[in-house]
Design an enzyme around this catalytic site. Structure first.
Site, PDB file in Angstrom:
ATOM      1  N   SER A 156     -15.808   9.656   5.890  1.00  0.00           N
ATOM      2  CA  SER A 156     -16.537   8.534   6.473  1.00  0.00           C
ATOM      3  C   SER A 156     -17.443   7.946   5.412  1.00  0.00           C
ATOM      4  O   SER A 156     -18.009   8.666   4.590  1.00  0.00           O
ATOM      5  CB  SER A 156     -17.367   9.006   7.671  1.00  0.00           C
ATOM      6  OG  SER A 156     -18.291   8.012   8.058  1.00  0.00           O
ATOM      7  N   VAL A 185      18.063 -10.417  12.292  1.00  0.00           N
ATOM      8  CA  VAL A 185      17.445  -9.211  12.840  1.00  0.00           C
ATOM      9  C   VAL A 185      17.879  -7.979  12.047  1.00  0.00           C
ATOM     10  O   VAL A 185      17.078  -7.085  11.770  1.00  0.00           O
ATOM     11  CB  VAL A 185      17.797  -9.066  14.336  1.00  0.00           C
ATOM     12  CG1 VAL A 185      17.344  -7.715  14.885  1.00  0.00           C
ATOM     13  CG2 VAL A 185      17.140 -10.193  15.137  1.00  0.00           C
ATOM     14  N   LEU A 186      19.141  -7.923  11.661  1.00  0.00           N
ATOM     15  CA  LEU A 186      19.656  -6.777  10.918  1.00  0.00           C
ATOM     16  C   LEU A 186      18.951  -6.573   9.579  1.00  0.00           C
ATOM     17  O   LEU A 186      18.911  -5.454   9.053  1.00  0.00           O
ATOM     18  CB  LEU A 186      21.162  -6.946  10.676  1.00  0.00           C
ATOM     19  CG  LEU A 186      22.061  -6.641  11.873  1.00  0.00           C
ATOM     20  CD1 LEU A 186      23.461  -7.192  11.647  1.00  0.00           C
ATOM     21  CD2 LEU A 186      22.121  -5.137  12.126  1.00  0.00           C
ATOM     22  N   ARG A 187      18.395  -7.634   9.047  1.00  0.00           N
ATOM     23  CA  ARG A 187      17.677  -7.497   7.774  1.00  0.00           C
ATOM     24  C   ARG A 187      16.394  -6.678   7.926  1.00  0.00           C
ATOM     25  O   ARG A 187      15.735  -6.363   6.932  1.00  0.00           O
ATOM     26  CB  ARG A 187      17.370  -8.881   7.195  1.00  0.00           C
ATOM     27  CG  ARG A 187      18.617  -9.631   6.752  1.00  0.00           C
ATOM     28  CD  ARG A 187      18.306 -10.985   6.159  1.00  0.00           C
ATOM     29  NE  ARG A 187      19.523 -11.716   5.836  1.00  0.00           N
ATOM     30  CZ  ARG A 187      20.213 -11.585   4.699  1.00  0.00           C
ATOM     31  NH1 ARG A 187      19.790 -10.744   3.780  1.00  0.00           N
ATOM     32  NH2 ARG A 187      21.303 -12.288   4.491  1.00  0.00           N
ATOM     33  N   VAL A 193     -14.322  15.294   8.287  1.00  0.00           N
ATOM     34  CA  VAL A 193     -12.969  15.446   7.756  1.00  0.00           C
ATOM     35  C   VAL A 193     -12.036  14.920   8.843  1.00  0.00           C
ATOM     36  O   VAL A 193     -11.682  15.625   9.779  1.00  0.00           O
ATOM     37  CB  VAL A 193     -12.639  16.922   7.435  1.00  0.00           C
ATOM     38  CG1 VAL A 193     -11.251  17.018   6.800  1.00  0.00           C
ATOM     39  CG2 VAL A 193     -13.695  17.535   6.534  1.00  0.00           C
ATOM     40  N   SER A 209      22.164 -11.520  12.512  1.00  0.00           N
ATOM     41  CA  SER A 209      22.100 -11.471  11.050  1.00  0.00           C
ATOM     42  C   SER A 209      20.674 -11.342  10.541  1.00  0.00           C
ATOM     43  O   SER A 209      20.363 -10.482   9.716  1.00  0.00           O
ATOM     44  CB  SER A 209      22.756 -12.729  10.463  1.00  0.00           C
ATOM     45  OG  SER A 209      22.694 -12.705   9.053  1.00  0.00           O
ATOM     46  N   HIS A 221      -4.098  18.260  32.644  1.00  0.00           N
ATOM     47  CA  HIS A 221      -4.984  17.170  33.085  1.00  0.00           C
ATOM     48  C   HIS A 221      -6.313  17.187  32.327  1.00  0.00           C
ATOM     49  O   HIS A 221      -7.312  16.657  32.800  1.00  0.00           O
ATOM     50  CB  HIS A 221      -5.259  17.247  34.599  1.00  0.00           C
ATOM     51  CG  HIS A 221      -4.032  17.363  35.424  1.00  0.00           C
ATOM     52  ND1 HIS A 221      -3.212  16.294  35.700  1.00  0.00           N
ATOM     53  CD2 HIS A 221      -3.451  18.445  36.018  1.00  0.00           C
ATOM     54  CE1 HIS A 221      -2.181  16.705  36.429  1.00  0.00           C
ATOM     55  NE2 HIS A 221      -2.301  17.999  36.638  1.00  0.00           N
ATOM     56  N   ARG A 223       0.805  -1.215   0.000  1.00  0.00           N
ATOM     57  CA  ARG A 223       0.000   0.000   0.000  1.00  0.00           C
ATOM     58  C   ARG A 223       0.849   1.283   0.000  1.00  0.00           C
ATOM     59  O   ARG A 223       0.519   2.265  -0.661  1.00  0.00           O
ATOM     60  CB  ARG A 223      -0.925  -0.002   1.222  1.00  0.00           C
ATOM     61  CG  ARG A 223      -1.867   1.185   1.314  1.00  0.00           C
ATOM     62  CD  ARG A 223      -2.760   1.062   2.537  1.00  0.00           C
ATOM     63  NE  ARG A 223      -3.718   2.146   2.630  1.00  0.00           N
ATOM     64  CZ  ARG A 223      -4.914   2.151   2.056  1.00  0.00           C
ATOM     65  NH1 ARG A 223      -5.295   1.117   1.329  1.00  0.00           N
ATOM     66  NH2 ARG A 223      -5.729   3.184   2.196  1.00  0.00           N
TER      67      ARG A 223
END
Length: 466
Positions: A306, A353-355, A313, A351, A170, A15
């Site tokens: 909607s 995870v780095l991707r 808006v 390795s 608050h 998308r």
């Protein structure tokens, strides 16, 4: 099923794909391959200049050819590397074989082909490639995106520096501020985070399988491999120098196990996540101000707010940004927590995870774009701001009781509490109280002239200061 934007598993490549065109070449697998080729060739050329009898300096023609492999790296080249990987089942070795295949029919290069990837472990190539990916993503996409938001907020802070607004500590009515001052607060916070992101040194190591130059020294025991590696890592990279001598343009990491420790990545991702958290705060506040009517949103022909309520808006850009910033931080925080941890001299959990660096940065960049779109749609509704202030005279209880305290009027706070707490307070109520006070007339006159819209302290001055 054929891959297409509507069959993509991730919305970053589905998308929202068109919104990430600037980031994709830098942090995709293709971008990773490109940087691996860059690192291998930088190392190879540098070895030719190291003074070894077995590897004489390359000719200008060979250097130009090798530099062209980096400059002109294409998607077709990436596909060719993946073909090698089908056989090697090793992505770095596939890059090495692809480079060697490019030496065919070039005798000067063919005879020294074994110096490609010489004495390197895969992580020497990978850690520096990741650093280069991050370097260019930060410089070309992430910082410009954040800078755009900061510049827009600064512009709005100056534009609305004097427009009074009711505060809501608050969620309740509180001492007034100005619209510009509230935006200035965000500018200052974001600018601090932006500087921290920009200042993180991007590290690279080129020291072999366990960080000790074992293989290097087995070949040339008297050569200063550490100095050589430092030069390759720290010499400005291709595009940063006109010299035929080019390296990687990173900061040298002298101490490591097999992998660069990734502490700088944790620092960078944490700093990015902190900036993202500030932007979540901003997105929620703007959402609330739109809900209160303080801001209107410019309409775009054909847009629908909607499916059943045609009047709506919706603040969709701020909602989109908030959601994507949350996703980004989930990934970035995992990266920063996981990457500095490795079992013994290395394991492979980093390795995979780095991707996902591109995922964390991708959701961040997507959110930046949504925020900019939303900010550019905003129109201030000064009538709504003024009406809110005019209905909130109770906020002047603070200055009245403060002046009373100055002159030692006993029970100042309690007297104002009796008049204002939980009640609808009018100007007449306050003026009656002010008139009864035993304080100098000049101070009475000043309090009588005060309105919620004028009780803003140094807000305008502070807003213009950022």
């Amino acid at each position: 099923m054929n891959f297409s934007p509507i069959s993509a598993l991730s919305p970053l490549d589905g998308r929202y794909a068109s919104k990430l065109n600037a980031l994709r070449p830098l942090v995709s697998e293709l971008g990773y391959m490109h940087r691996r080729v860059q690192v291998e060739i930088a190392w190879f050329i540098a070895l030719s200049d190291a003074g070894f009898d077995e590897f004489k300096p390359l000719s200008p023609g060979a250097r130009a050819y090798l530099t062209g492999l980096v400059k002109n790296f294409s998607e077709a080249d990436g596909v060719a590397i993946k073909e090698f990987e089908k056989t090697t089942n090793h992505d770095v070795k596939a890059v090495e074989y692809w480079i060697k295949s490019k030496f065919k029919d070039r005798p000067e290069l063919e005879k020294v082909a074994e110096f490609v990837h010489f004495a390197c472990t895969s992580e020497d190539i990978n850690n520096t490639s990741h650093a280069l990916q991050i370097k260019h993503a930060r410089a070309e996409v992430m910082l410009p995106g954040l800078d755009g938001i900061i510049a827009k907020l600064r512009e709005m802070a100056h534009q609305f520096a004097e427009v009074p607004m009711l505060s809501r500590t608050h969620g309740q009515t509180a001492s007034p501020t100005t619209v510009g001052k509230e935006l200035a607060n965000v500018v200052v916070r974001l600018s601090g985070c932006r500087d921290k992101i920009a200042q993180v040194k991007l590290m690279g190591k080129m020291n072999g399988a366990v960080g000790n130059y074992n293989a290097h020294l087995s070949a040339w025991p008297d050569f200063d491999w550490e100095a050589f590696a430092r030069k390759v890592v720290e010499t400005p990279e291709l595009g940063e120098t006109q010299s035929s001598d080019w390296g990687l343009g990173l900061t040298f990491q002298p101490f490591s196990i097999q992998i660069e420790p990734h502490d700088y990545m944790a620092e960078l991702f944490d700093a990015t996540a902190r900036a993202n958290t500030i932007l979540i705060d901003l997105a929620r506040d703007i959402w609330g101000y739109v809900s209160l009517g303080y801001f209107k949103q410019k309409l775009k022909a054909g847009e629908i707010g909607s499916s059943t309520m045609p009047h709506k808006v919706n603040p969709i850009d701020f909602e989109n940004a908030e959601g994507n910033l949350g996703l980004a931080n989930a990934v970035l925080k995992h990266l920063s927590e996981k990457l500095p941890i490795s079992r013994w001299q290395r394991d492979l959990t980093d390795s995979t995870v780095l991707r996902n660096i591109g995922v964390g940065l991708g959701y961040t960049a997507l959110a930046y774009a949504s925020l900019m779109t939303g900010l550019n749609k905003l129109e201030l509704n000064e009538e709504a701001l003024a009406a809110d202030l005019d209905a909130s005279w109770e906020v002047l209880a603070e200055p009245i009781q403060t002046v009373m305290r100055r002159y030692g009027v006993q029970g100042a706070y309690e007297k104002l509490k009796e008049v204002t707490r939980g009640k609808t307070v009018t100007a007449a109520d306050l003026h009656k109280l002010i008139a009864s006070l035993e304080i100098p007339q000049a101070d009475k006159d000043r309090l009588l002239a005060m309105t919620p819209a004028t009780y803003v302290g140094k807000a305008a001055e502070l807003a213009r200061r950022v």
